[in-house]
Design a protein around this motif. Structure first.
Motif, PDB file in Angstrom:
ATOM      1  N   MET A 538      38.911  45.267  41.431  1.00 12.20           N
ATOM      2  CA  MET A 538      38.031  44.120  41.629  1.00 12.20           C
ATOM      3  C   MET A 538      38.176  43.122  40.475  1.00 12.20           C
ATOM      4  O   MET A 538      38.250  41.901  40.686  1.00 12.20           O
ATOM      5  CB  MET A 538      36.574  44.587  41.753  1.00 12.20           C
ATOM      6  CG  MET A 538      36.274  45.373  43.018  1.00 12.20           C
ATOM      7  SD  MET A 538      34.669  46.207  42.962  1.00 12.20           S
ATOM      8  CE  MET A 538      33.561  44.804  42.954  1.00 12.20           C
ATOM      9  N   LEU A 539      38.204  43.651  39.245  1.00 16.05           N
ATOM     10  CA  LEU A 539      38.366  42.783  38.073  1.00 16.05           C
ATOM     11  C   LEU A 539      39.690  42.041  38.113  1.00 16.05           C
ATOM     12  O   LEU A 539      39.755  40.816  37.905  1.00 16.05           O
ATOM     13  CB  LEU A 539      38.250  43.627  36.808  1.00 16.05           C
ATOM     14  CG  LEU A 539      38.598  42.923  35.486  1.00 16.05           C
ATOM     15  CD1 LEU A 539      37.692  41.717  35.263  1.00 16.05           C
ATOM     16  CD2 LEU A 539      38.504  43.899  34.317  1.00 16.05           C
ATOM     17  N   LEU A 540      40.772  42.755  38.410  1.00 17.15           N
ATOM     18  CA  LEU A 540      42.087  42.109  38.460  1.00 17.15           C
ATOM     19  C   LEU A 540      42.166  41.089  39.586  1.00 17.15           C
ATOM     20  O   LEU A 540      42.804  40.031  39.440  1.00 17.15           O
ATOM     21  CB  LEU A 540      43.176  43.169  38.629  1.00 17.15           C
ATOM     22  CG  LEU A 540      43.465  44.049  37.400  1.00 17.15           C
ATOM     23  CD1 LEU A 540      44.413  45.171  37.761  1.00 17.15           C
ATOM     24  CD2 LEU A 540      44.032  43.197  36.258  1.00 17.15           C
ATOM     25  N   GLY A 541      41.515  41.374  40.711  1.00 15.80           N
ATOM     26  CA  GLY A 541      41.565  40.435  41.832  1.00 15.80           C
ATOM     27  C   GLY A 541      40.964  39.087  41.477  1.00 15.80           C
ATOM     28  O   GLY A 541      41.524  38.031  41.823  1.00 15.80           O
ATOM     29  N   VAL A 542      39.829  39.091  40.784  1.00 16.76           N
ATOM     30  CA  VAL A 542      39.201  37.832  40.381  1.00 16.76           C
ATOM     31  C   VAL A 542      39.976  37.186  39.237  1.00 16.76           C
ATOM     32  O   VAL A 542      40.132  35.954  39.179  1.00 16.76           O
ATOM     33  CB  VAL A 542      37.726  38.082  39.973  1.00 16.76           C
ATOM     34  CG1 VAL A 542      37.104  36.830  39.360  1.00 16.76           C
ATOM     35  CG2 VAL A 542      36.914  38.537  41.172  1.00 16.76           C
ATOM     36  N   TRP A 543      40.483  38.003  38.317  1.00 18.53           N
ATOM     37  CA  TRP A 543      41.200  37.468  37.153  1.00 18.53           C
ATOM     38  C   TRP A 543      42.494  36.770  37.558  1.00 18.53           C
ATOM     39  O   TRP A 543      42.831  35.680  37.041  1.00 18.53           O
ATOM     40  CB  TRP A 543      41.484  38.626  36.192  1.00 18.53           C
ATOM     41  CG  TRP A 543      41.923  38.200  34.812  1.00 18.53           C
ATOM     42  CD1 TRP A 543      42.288  36.950  34.397  1.00 18.53           C
ATOM     43  CD2 TRP A 543      42.064  39.041  33.671  1.00 18.53           C
ATOM     44  NE1 TRP A 543      42.626  36.954  33.078  1.00 18.53           N
ATOM     45  CE2 TRP A 543      42.499  38.226  32.589  1.00 18.53           C
ATOM     46  CE3 TRP A 543      41.865  40.392  33.440  1.00 18.53           C
ATOM     47  CZ2 TRP A 543      42.738  38.733  31.319  1.00 18.53           C
ATOM     48  CZ3 TRP A 543      42.093  40.901  32.173  1.00 18.53           C
ATOM     49  CH2 TRP A 543      42.528  40.089  31.118  1.00 18.53           C
ATOM     50  N   LEU A 544      43.230  37.360  38.478  1.00 14.58           N
ATOM     51  CA  LEU A 544      44.530  36.803  38.852  1.00 14.58           C
ATOM     52  C   LEU A 544      44.402  35.620  39.814  1.00 14.58           C
ATOM     53  O   LEU A 544      45.349  34.825  39.943  1.00 14.58           O
ATOM     54  CB  LEU A 544      45.392  37.886  39.489  1.00 14.58           C
ATOM     55  CG  LEU A 544      45.715  39.114  38.616  1.00 14.58           C
ATOM     56  CD1 LEU A 544      46.576  40.096  39.390  1.00 14.58           C
ATOM     57  CD2 LEU A 544      46.390  38.704  37.322  1.00 14.58           C
ATOM     58  N   GLU A 545      43.263  35.475  40.492  1.00 20.09           N
ATOM     59  CA  GLU A 545      43.110  34.390  41.462  1.00 20.09           C
ATOM     60  C   GLU A 545      43.073  33.035  40.750  1.00 20.09           C
ATOM     61  O   GLU A 545      42.324  32.829  39.789  1.00 20.09           O
ATOM     62  CB  GLU A 545      41.819  34.589  42.260  1.00 20.09           C
ATOM     63  CG  GLU A 545      41.619  33.538  43.350  1.00 20.09           C
ATOM     64  CD  GLU A 545      40.304  33.711  44.073  1.00 20.09           C
ATOM     65  OE1 GLU A 545      40.139  33.125  45.153  1.00 20.09           O
ATOM     66  OE2 GLU A 545      39.439  34.427  43.553  1.00 20.09           O
ATOM     67  N   ASN A 546      43.897  32.120  41.219  1.00 21.92           N
ATOM     68  CA  ASN A 546      43.946  30.753  40.676  1.00 21.92           C
ATOM     69  C   ASN A 546      44.265  30.726  39.184  1.00 21.92           C
ATOM     70  O   ASN A 546      43.849  29.799  38.465  1.00 21.92           O
ATOM     71  CB  ASN A 546      42.620  30.019  40.924  1.00 21.92           C
ATOM     72  CG  ASN A 546      42.315  29.849  42.389  1.00 21.92           C
ATOM     73  OD1 ASN A 546      43.230  29.680  43.221  1.00 21.92           O
ATOM     74  ND2 ASN A 546      41.040  29.893  42.747  1.00 21.92           N
ATOM     75  N   CYS A 547      44.988  31.730  38.700  1.00 18.63           N
ATOM     76  CA  CYS A 547      45.367  31.765  37.285  1.00 18.63           C
ATOM     77  C   CYS A 547      46.839  32.171  37.175  1.00 18.63           C
ATOM     78  O   CYS A 547      47.159  33.351  36.958  1.00 18.63           O
ATOM     79  CB  CYS A 547      44.468  32.726  36.508  1.00 18.63           C
ATOM     80  SG  CYS A 547      44.757  32.720  34.717  1.00 18.63           S
TER      81      CYS A 547
END
Length: 583
Positions: A538-547
């Motif tokens: 979950m953390l990686l999914g938000v971190w990698l989105e649009n970055c």
């Protein structure tokens, strides 16, 4: 949740001696077969036979009520029926219905007869098992009563009488009817002119026994009926209930009943919530809360009471906190919630709640948990309240202090704390981050190299979050991952800032980035600890989105891509197998 007072009875069983002084009643009683008589009184024989004999006794007394011309004979028959009402509910309730209705309609000046009839009818509606959720016999008897023409008007007329016995038993009967057939009774009361106002007036009765019974009745009357709830609010029921609360002891069960009525009237009722605020009753809640927490003699310099609280006092405080929480619940309209949040700030209730979290007042885990949830919903989406909450602190030695955020995170990451308390802290932290970009930025800044997040003397919010992510306890790791995820959510520039974070886990080894640390944890976990893996993903999914920089850093490690492709392949394999099973 709240207590019901039980009616008092002169006796639960018949005795030969109690009727020997009255010739008429005694003769009628002993006309029954003697063996059946003693079986009905003292037991023995089959249960069906006992019930049949009891019905014969009831029928005899009902006949005496309907035919006796002497008031004494009629009174004694009514007393006998009341004593049999608990044991032979069906017989007493059905056979005597016509006689009871007749007395209620035509003999209203006879207070003793009215009291006996009302008490008998209330008793037949009461089950022996107070813990039973359903009482089929009570439901049937209540339905029969309500369908009788003129029954509810007769009950309201009895409630309107000042005689202690009549009014008290009438209120008890009405409460029992509401428990069994709530919607029908509510509609019947609404159809009567001034019917609701008459019931509200009983709360003003100076006799505490009747007043307390009236509060229990209003509990049932206000349940799941928004129209009645609004009419009760316009009749100033809130003021009446708060007046009672302010005069009762801290550990009074009457306080709990009053608070429960307030909770019924406010929950999911936007009109009542608005009226409650406009009448400036929130400030009175704050005063009551301070009294509950610190006693009636509270001053600013008074020492906090650290003794263990009585169970009833704890229950009263929890109900009061639930009322405050209802006013700021996310389930309300946004306008109502925001207005209530502002009132909590200006009346210093939010300050008092933060004081509870950061001090030792002898409160139980239940109170602390409920307080944390109330604070969470009081600050959710309100920047002023969020900043006030973050600015509160607790002294930690002579020259240092810990902010409320640090105190909460320490509780959330402590395995010794109860699970429900840790969940409440987690929810409070998410509420602080909700729609609060400035607060998110400040947390990320504590992770950057200049802030030395792993200082032992002054732990920061960022340091505590990273420690939670690295924990071997699955729930703690999940808390840490999801908390950091919410910190990054919908704030893209913070995702890039987080790439600058460098960790030194072992002194002799070189530092590594936080992204590398998270991916190493994910790969090394393998198929173990599914909750930890879910949090990391979950953390990686938000971190990698649009970055894009974070995506590039993640893909630079072959182990990361191998982990993802392996698990995606496994998922695809299982999906295909399930598909073949269906086909």
């Amino acid at each position: 949740m709240y207590a019901y007072s039980t009616s008092s009875f002169t006796g639960s069983t018949l005795s030969v001696r109690s009727f020997s002084s009255d010739t008429t009643i005694s003769n009628a009683f002993f006309n029954l077969p003697q063996m059946s008589l003693f079986r009905s009184l003292f037991g023995g024989g089959q249960a069906d036979g006992e019930e049949e004999n009891g019905a014969e006794v009831v029928e005899t007394y009902v006949e005496r009520v309907e035919t006796c011309s002497a008031p004494e004979d009629r009174r004694d028959a009514l007393r006998a029926l009341r004593s049999l009402a608990k044991k032979y509910r069906l017989a007493v309730g059905t056979m005597g219905m016509n006689a009871y209705i007749d007395i209620l309609e035509k003999d209203r000046m006879n207070a003793e007869a009215m009291t006996l009839v009302l008490d008998t009818m209330a008793t037949v509606l009461s089950s022996d098992d107070d813990n039973s959720e359903s009482d089929e016999l009570g439901e049937r008897l209540a339905e029969v009563m309500i369908k009788r023409s003129g029954f509810i008007p007769s009950i309201l007329a009895a409630v309107d009488q000042f005689d202690f016995g009549v009014r008290r038993t009438a209120v008890q009967l009405l409460s029992n009817l509401l428990r069994h057939r709530g919607p029908e009774v509510q509609n019947a009361v609404m159809e009567q002119p001034m019917g609701l106002s008459k019931l509200v007036d009983i709360v003003h009765d100076n006799r505490e026994v009747i007043r307390n019974e009236a509060i229990l009745m209003v509990c049932e009357l206000s349940r799941s009926n928004s129209q009645i709830q609004q009419l009760l609010a316009y009749d100033n029921i809130f003021n009446d209930l708060l007046n009672i609360i302010e005069t009762e002891p801290l550990d009074s069960i009457v306080v709990e009943d009053c608070l429960f009525v307030c909770l019924n009237l406010l929950r999911k009722n936007s009109m009542n919530q608005q009226l409650f605020r406009e009448n400036q009753l929130v400030a009175r809640l704050g005063a009551i809360l301070r009294t509950f927490l610190y006693g009636h003699e509270e001053t600013e310099e008074a020492e906090v009471d650290s003794t263990e609280w009585a169970k009833q006092r704890t229950a009263n405080v929890i109900f009061l906190l639930q009322i405050i929480r209802t006013l700021v619940s996310p389930e309300n309209t946004s306008q109502n919630t925001h207005a209530a949040q502002k009132v909590l700030y200006h009346t210093k209730i939010l300050s008092e709640l933060c004081r509870v979290l950061l001090s030792e007042i002898g409160a139980s885990v239940e109170i602390l948990t409920e307080t944390i949830i109330v604070v969470a919903e009081a600050i959710r989406g309100n920047y002023t309240n969020q900043e006030f909450f973050a600015s509160t602190s607790i002294e930690n030695g002579e020259d240092s202090s810990r902010s409320s955020l640090v105190v909460l995170l320490i509780s959330m990451t402590s395995e010794k704390q109860p699970y429900k308390l840790r969940c409440a802290v987690f929810y409070c932290f998410q509420s602080y981050l909700f729609d609060n970009e400035f607060g998110k930025t400040k947390i990320i800044e504590t992770l950057l190299p200049s802030h030395q997040p792993f200082s032992n003397n002054f732990p920061t919010t960022g340091a505590l979050i990273i420690q939670a992510i690295s924990s071997g306890e699955s729930i703690q790791a999940w808390f840490g991952c999801v908390t950091l995820m919410h910190t990054l959510y919908q704030v893209d520039h913070l995702c890039e800032q987080l790439l600058r974070v460098q960790l030194t886990l072992v002194t002799e080894e070189p530092s590594l980035s936080l992204l590398e640390h998270v991916t190493q944890l994910l790969v090394s976990t393998g198929n173990r600890r599914p909750q930890t893996r879910a949090g990391l993903l979950m953390l990686l999914g938000v971190w990698l989105e649009n970055c894009p920089p974070a995506v590039a850093a993640f893909m630079a490690k072959d182990a990361n891509m191998q982990y993802l492709t392996t698990h995606i392949g496994l998922c695809f394999h299982f999906c295909i197998m399930d598909l073949f099973k269906v086909l």
